[in-house]
Design an enzyme around this catalytic site. Structure first.
Site, PDB file in Angstrom:
ATOM      1  N   LYS A   1     -11.885  24.656   1.300  1.00 41.50           N
ATOM      2  CA  LYS A   1     -10.848  23.931   0.537  1.00 41.50           C
ATOM      3  C   LYS A   1     -11.259  22.457   0.454  1.00 41.50           C
ATOM      4  O   LYS A   1     -11.910  21.928   1.352  1.00 41.50           O
ATOM      5  CB  LYS A   1      -9.471  24.097   1.171  1.00 41.50           C
ATOM      6  CG  LYS A   1      -9.284  23.454   2.552  1.00 41.50           C
ATOM      7  CD  LYS A   1      -7.846  23.646   2.987  1.00 41.50           C
ATOM      8  CE  LYS A   1      -7.399  22.674   4.065  1.00 41.50           C
ATOM      9  NZ  LYS A   1      -7.883  22.926   5.422  1.00 41.50           N
TER      10      LYS A   1
ATOM     11  N   ASP B   1       0.847  -1.185   0.000  1.00 44.61           N
ATOM     12  CA  ASP B   1       0.000   0.000   0.000  1.00 44.61           C
ATOM     13  C   ASP B   1       0.879   1.229   0.000  1.00 44.61           C
ATOM     14  O   ASP B   1       1.935   1.242   0.632  1.00 44.61           O
ATOM     15  CB  ASP B   1      -0.875   0.007   1.263  1.00 44.61           C
ATOM     16  CG  ASP B   1      -2.123  -0.824   1.052  1.00 44.61           C
ATOM     17  OD1 ASP B   1      -2.629  -0.802  -0.086  1.00 44.61           O
ATOM     18  OD2 ASP B   1      -2.560  -1.491   1.999  1.00 44.61           O
TER      19      ASP B   1
ATOM     20  N   HIS C   1     -19.262  13.705   3.437  1.00 46.78           N
ATOM     21  CA  HIS C   1     -20.360  14.021   2.538  1.00 46.78           C
ATOM     22  C   HIS C   1     -20.019  15.200   1.624  1.00 46.78           C
ATOM     23  O   HIS C   1     -20.149  15.122   0.409  1.00 46.78           O
ATOM     24  CB  HIS C   1     -21.599  14.339   3.386  1.00 46.78           C
ATOM     25  CG  HIS C   1     -22.789  14.691   2.568  1.00 46.78           C
ATOM     26  ND1 HIS C   1     -23.380  13.769   1.721  1.00 46.78           N
ATOM     27  CD2 HIS C   1     -23.471  15.865   2.413  1.00 46.78           C
ATOM     28  CE1 HIS C   1     -24.390  14.346   1.095  1.00 46.78           C
ATOM     29  NE2 HIS C   1     -24.463  15.632   1.496  1.00 46.78           N
TER      30      HIS C   1
ATOM     31  N   ASP D   1     -10.177  -6.241   2.447  1.00 46.88           N
ATOM     32  CA  ASP D   1      -8.906  -6.829   2.020  1.00 46.88           C
ATOM     33  C   ASP D   1      -8.928  -8.345   2.147  1.00 46.88           C
ATOM     34  O   ASP D   1      -8.059  -9.028   1.622  1.00 46.88           O
ATOM     35  CB  ASP D   1      -7.747  -6.304   2.884  1.00 46.88           C
ATOM     36  CG  ASP D   1      -7.335  -4.904   2.475  1.00 46.88           C
ATOM     37  OD1 ASP D   1      -7.525  -4.573   1.289  1.00 46.88           O
ATOM     38  OD2 ASP D   1      -6.839  -4.165   3.331  1.00 46.88           O
TER      39      ASP D   1
END
Lengths: 683, 563
Positions: free
Chosen positions: A392, A306, A377, A523
């Site tokens: 931002k 990852d 959201h 996973d």
């Protein structure tokens, strides 16, 4: 993340040695010995030799026979001793992990809502049972939180002192037996039956008697048995061939020849090597469910890693402000600064730091500020400052927000902004768009910080023949840039659990072995599909069940160490096998002339070591054969030194050390022992 | 040794090396079904025998077909020998061969050994020689090559179930490889002066006025395949030292080339079929290295005359000429002896029994190492691949991976089968040899170490399916015929079955693509490693008996003791 390691055991811990010496005798039990065919054969001939010695008491070879029989017993005992030491060390590691477990008391409840509980010992819990754990309780077994939220102190197994949060649902629901609830109350559904928890399995892996042989160990044992059979035929037919010249060979000498020829060195150390491999893994705080997967780790061709936390530091850093053409850079910086004041994330802090250093901005003394926290959201955060809304966030959500403010229908993103966003993405950064009211100001370039030294590690892996693949949710552009900077061989962008699984299957179809690590429930399929799947201890129970190893430190970079431990395990076996077989050459030169010297004095020419007498030659060979096991115990426990390099380099080096060395060492060793034997008048 | 001798050895090695890629490439085409110039004949044969070429066999089916075919061949040869008195093409009026001898000879030719307890010109009719022995010379060689091809397919294919069709492989080997080569070779030998006729034996009057019966017959056709197919069974009792079986220096070098040619070329066929010719060359190099060492020792030993003769004041400039054809001399005898035992052929042009102890050690060691120094056609390479599995398993671990060869993981099953095959030599040579030594000491001609060497040589030769002998030891007794028969069968089929089982095991595996972490099996390091493993396994198994045989004989010779 700190890597916690249990206290390093000294190679020869006095308590372990004492226990091992006692266990070595206990392990003479034929039922245990038969698991190791080479040592079982040695034990059998030791019995035979002892019987013959008793029968021939007082004969001309009696003194030598007594000594040969004694050394045969020592050979078996030394091998048992090696296994016992490895076991003792493993048990000590595992005991440290197990610690509190045995004393735990479970509070069993009938349902999640039930208030009444029934207390019972932790060992009695079965999979599916529900237990309630309150502040101060030790969690009685591995399981999943099904209700509530609590902070849990997992330092007993991870060594990490800060308590972690465990809650029902999501990816932080798994709890481990032996950890302690610090606050609040949770209901845990137990997922393992007694004796099947990770720790139980790990403990079984380091206990010789219960240990299952790994596939490669089985194959090697077959080879050793085959070699032993060849030597059995050689020795059994030798009297027939020798009789043609009228030579009679004393039975005890034949026995000595047989034992020195069969691969007792590797036979004696094989299980110690296996146990020590598991032990090294525990030392790295990794629990393996089977020895098989540790071996498989040595074969890994592809590592899936990852990006976040493994290749890059978890947090990104603000690197520059990119204002749109009609905006002053300082205005952009100011807006970004204000919107980040209440942002506690590392990204937010780095924006403040950048703004301060570029324009010397300071916090406004007055003015009402209302902070808008980030939400999944809206996918943006910001501040309402003196009536102006500063926001931002991701470019699409901010443009939609601005359009709405301006009373336009949300449409395309302005071209200029697209270019700026792309510019950031192309170099591997994350673009963060800033708006003030209905006006777009520009973009903050958040840069992924590649972990220091990771590039070199990937280069090492490449040299070992292992391909690294970065998994990231980033878009392909960003992913490509980071992949190039980190030096990984390939990447999977916009990764989803399905994509991951597919990638693993593709590699496996091409014949490659894949390792990966993961933590979330999603996973689990990929972890199960991978040849070596390392689940993070912080992950879900589903992930921990699906993988074949659990990393207690939840440190994904440890995959690299796991691969190395697997390789070291196989290398140690191969090297000691080579050494053991190469040893036989010198033993022949000691014993063959000794056996036939009476009939053919000319064979003295083969006595290249110039050993004192036939008796001392045979005795010296058998003493060497026993002592070499003791001498190699440290190597078996620590493993052959592994330096990442190409297979060719490793082979050349190990062939030289253990092959050529294995040829040479016994010539010297037997000669030295012979001098001692002759000097002490033992033969 | 003189410069001419060294030059001869170098030319010989160069010719073998040059032929390897040419023949190897051609054979790969044959096995991949690309040679079709005899298509009608081939298809006709399949039709006649009801072979479905499209249906490939699992290794067990392949092995059963092979065993059935060999059993049938054995029965035919046995019957022919017993009935030859009543059959045509018997101008010398040979009677039926005694049953135990016929039994032994049939096994011996079926197993590609050609151990001969008889003299061909005084025992067999022309029909038996041609329809019996020569046919087995072809099909026993083709059997070995078929097993090899099945094993190669095991490594070349991935995730598959079948390893080929035995009958197709057998027919293609015979039709496209052995027959054309033998045809050309026989014509060449006839040109060199070898007889090829059905005439009765000629009675000639010698210069002293005595009568001499000169044996003849269809010699060339049998000698060609005898050399090419690593068979070795001579038309005449003294094999290729007979002027009719090896007429000229040119025929000598050509026959020597035939000895190793196909076995060497098969390494290249292997390389091509697994899509990496370097793999084939690495094995070629390992075999070549051992051959050159053997050649060096044998030639060196033979150029030094027997010290006892030197002491007696005899002319020793030529070296040890006892038992050698003056026409061929030291170098050609040493090359032949080394090559014929390396190749599991067993034809001879000099008497190995009369070699110096160390000179005789070389042929013995060549066989004891498992007949893998080129070895019999097919048999040498599949034997070598079994050693490769062991070598790769031990050393492969040292690079920190599960051992693999050509991308196939070597696991418990392969190791088990390889060890089973490796056990054949100790059981058969040491076990059966010791039984013969104890049970029939009367069969041994010489006392002391040399007598022991005779027995050791015989059982090494039988187990390795070589067929050459240390003259002096009598094989034609009931006990020895039985023990030798057992050794022949063990050495042939207890290696073939595991080899096919390995093919069946690896063909199902996936192929792991090579990476920097893969143990490289095509470089010099691997060559040295492979030679080392073969030398150590063989050496550890046979060092004690060799010490009691040729080694002590050599040491005693230095001290002036002869046997």
């Amino acid at each position: 993340m700190s890597i916690h390691r249990p206290k390093e055991l000294s190679l020869f811990d006095a308590a372990i040695l004492g226990q091992a010496a006692r266990d070595a005798v206990v392990k003479l039990d034929p039922r245990q010995l038969i698991k190791n065919p080479v040592m079982f054969a040695t034990g059998l001939v030791a019995v035979l030799s002892t019987a013959l010695t008793i029968r021939d008491a007082g004969s001309e070879h009696f003194a030598v026979m007594v000594q040969i029989s004694a050394w045969l017993w020592f050979t078996v005992l030394f091998a048992n001793f090696a296994e016992a030491i490895a076991e003792g060390r493993g048990k000590a590691q595992a005991a440290a992990l197990r610690g509190t477990k045995s004393s735990a008391v479970a509070k069993k409840v009938a349902s999640v809502e039930a208030r009444d509980f029934q207390t019972l010992p932790a060992e009695k819990l079965k999979a599916g049972d529900l237990v309630v754990c309150e502040a101060g309780d030790v969690i009685p077994g591995d399981g999943d939180v099904v209700a509530g939220i609590a902070t849990v102190d997992e330092s007993a197994i991870t060594g990490e002192s800060a308590p972690v949060i465990r809650e029902s649902g999501g990816d932080r629901s798994a709890v481990t037996g032996g950890t302690r609830v610090v606050s609040d109350r949770i209901v845990v559904q137990i997922t393992t039956n007694p004796g099947e928890s990770f720790l139980d399995r790990m403990i079984a892996l380091v206990e010789g008697a219960k240990r299952q042989k790994t596939p490669n160990e089985i194959a090697l044992t077959i080879l050793l048995v085959g070699m032993s059979l060849i030597f059995l035929i050689v020795v059994a037919t030798l009297p027939g061939w020798a009789s043609y010249s009228g030579t009679a060979i004393p039975m005890v000498f034949l026995i000595a020849l047989f034992v020195t020829l069969i691969p007792t060195t590797i036979g004696g150390l094989l299980s110690a090597i296996g146990i020590a491999g598991m032990d090294r893994l525990v030392k790295f705080n990794v629990i393996s469910k089977s020895g098989r997967s540790v071996e498989a780790a040595g074969d890994i061709d592809v590592l899936l890693l990852d990006k976040t936390g493994t290749i890059t530091l978890g947090a990104r850093q603000a690197a520059e402000f990119l204002p749109l053409s009609n905006v002053n850079e300082r205005d952009l910086a100011e807006a970004a600064y204000l919107s980040s004041l209440a942002d506690d994330t590392p990204e937010g802090k780095s924006i403040i730091a950048l703004a301060k250093s570029r324009f010397g901005l300071t916090e406004p003394k007055n003015g009402a500020m209302t902070f808008i926290p980030f939400s999944a959201h809206t996918r943006m955060s910001g501040v309402d400052f003196e009536g102006t809304e500063i926001r931002k966030g991701a470019s699409d959500s901010i443009t939609a927000y601005v359009a709405e403010k301006a009373g336009r229908t949300p449409g395309g993103i302005p071209k200029e902004l697209v270019l700026a966003v792309e510019r950031v993405a192309k170099v591997g950064g994350t673009p963060l768009v800033v708006a003030k009211g209905d006006r777009l100001l520009g973009v903050i370039h958040l840069k992924d910080i590649i972990k220091p030294g990771i590039r070199e590690r990937f280069a090492t892996l490449r040299a070992m023949g292992i391909k690294t693949v970065m998994i990231t949710g980033d878009n392909p552009l960003t992913a490509a840039a980071i992949a190039a900077e980190a030096g990984v061989d390939d990447f999977l962008a916009e990764a989803t659990p399905e994509k991951k699984l597919e990638l693993i299957r593709d590699y496996q179809k091409g014949g490659r072995l894949v390792a990966m690590c993961g933590d979330g429930s999603n996973d689990a399929p990929a972890l199960a599909q991978a040849d070596v799947g390392v689940a993070m201890n912080t992950g879900t129970q589903a992930a921990r069940e699906a993988g074949n190893m659990v990393d207690l430190d939840s440190d994904p970079t440890k995959l690299i160490e796991i691969v190395m431990i697997g390789k070291q395990l196989l290398m140690s076996r191969g090297s000691l096998t080579t050494f053991s077989i190469a040893n036989d050459v010198a033993k022949y030169f000691a014993i063959i002339p000794a056996l036939f010297l009476a009939s053919y004095p000319q064979l003295q020419a083969l006595n290249v070591m110039n050993l004192a007498s036939p008796q001392s030659a045979i005795l010296s060979a058998i003493i060497f054969n026993a002592l070499i096991i003791i001498a190699l115990i440290p190597l078996a426990l620590k493993g052959v030194k592994y330096r990442p390099a190409s297979a060719e380099t490793l082979l050349r080096r190990n062939l030289l050390v253990y092959g050529v060395g294995g040829l040479a060492v016994p010539f010297i060793g037997i000669k030295v022992i012979d001098v001692l034997v002759a000097t002490l008048g033992l033969a | 040794m003189d410069a001419a001798g060294i030059l001869q050895i170098l030319i010989y090695l160069a010719v073998i090396t040059a032929l390897t890629p040419l023949l190897g490439g051609y054979m790969a085409k044959v096995y991949e079904g690309q040679a079709r110039f005899l298509g009608p004949v081939e298809r006709g044969l399949y039709k006649m025998c009801g072979v479905d070429t499209a249906r490939e066999q699992h290794w067990t089916g392949y092995a059963l077909s092979l065993l059935a075919f060999n059993l049938a061949g054995w029965a035919l040869l046995f019957g022919l020998q017993r009935l030859q008195g009543m059959l045509p093409l018997n101008p010398a009026e040979m009677a039926a061969v005694p049953p135990d001898l016929a039994f032994n000879t049939a096994i011996s030719f079926m197993t590609n050994t050609n151990w001969q307890s008889y003299g061909g010109e005084s025992t067999l009719s022309y029909l038996t020689q041609m329809v019996g022995l020569t046919v087995q010379n072809f099909v026993s060689a083709a059997t070995g090559m078929a097993v090899l091809v099945a094993l190669i397919r095991g490594f070349a294919r991935a995730n598959a179930r079948t390893v080929g069709n035995f009958y197709v492989d057998l027919v293609r080997t015979t039709l496209y490889i052995l027959l054309p080569l033998s045809f050309v070779a026989a014509l060449f030998l006839v040109w060199q002066g070898m007889p090829q006729n059905f005439e009765p034996y000629t009675t000639a009057t010698t210069l002293e006025g005595a009568n001499q019966v000169i044996a003849q017959g269809p010699v060339a056709s049998q000698v060609a395949i005898k050399q090419l197919g690593s068979n070795g069974g001579g038309f005449f009792n003294v094999n290729s030292s007979h002027p009719f079986e090896n007429p000229t220096p040119l025929s000598n070098i050509v026959e020597m080339t035939f000895l190793l040619m196909l076995a060497a070329a098969l390494t290249n066929t292997f390389g091509r079929m697994v899509k990496d010719q370097r793999q084939g060359w690495a094995i070629f190099a390992a075999m070549g290295l051992m051959l050159v060492i053997g050649l060096g020792v044998a030639t060196w030993a033979e150029t030094h005359a027997n010290p006892a003769m030197v002491a007696a004041g005899m002319d020793y400039a030529m070296g040890n000429m006892e038992g050698k054809e003056v026409r061929f001399g030291i170098a050609n005898s040493a090359i032949w002896a080394t090559a014929t035992t390396a190749a599991s052929n067993g034809s001879v042009n000099s008497m190995h029994d009369s070699f110096m102890p160390l000179g005789g050690l070389v042929p013995m060691v060549n066989m004891l190492l498992g007949e893998v120094i080129f070895g019999g056609v097919g048999a040498g390479l599949y034997g070598m691949l079994i050693f490769v599995i062991v070598a790769v398993f031990i050393a492969g671990l040292m690079v920190g991976r599960t051992p693999e060869y050509l991308g196939k993981k070597i696991e418990a099953k392969e190791v088990k089968l390889a060890m089973l095959a490796l056990l054949v030599f100790p059981i058969s040579v040491l076990g059966l040899g010791a039984a013969s030594l104890l049970g029939a000491p009367g069969a041994i001609q010489d006392s002391g170490p040399h007598g022991l060497s005779e027995v050791l040589y015989a059982f090494a030769s039988a187990t390795g399916n070589n067929g050459s002998a240390f003259a002096g030891w009598t094989g034609n007794t009931l006990l020895n015929n039985s023990l030798m028969g057992a050794a022949l069968l063990l050495g042939r089929f207890v290696v073939i079955i595991p080899a096919l089982a390995i093919a069946g095991a690896v063909v199902a595996k996936k192929v792991v693509p090579p990476s920097a972490g893969t143990f490289p099996t095509h470089g010099w390091l691997f060559v040295v490693l492979l030679v080392g493993v073969i030398a150590v396994v063989g050496g550890l198994t046979f060092f004690p008996v060799l010490a009691l045989g040729p080694i002590v004989e050599h040491l005693m010779l230095g001290a002036g003791t002869l046997f």
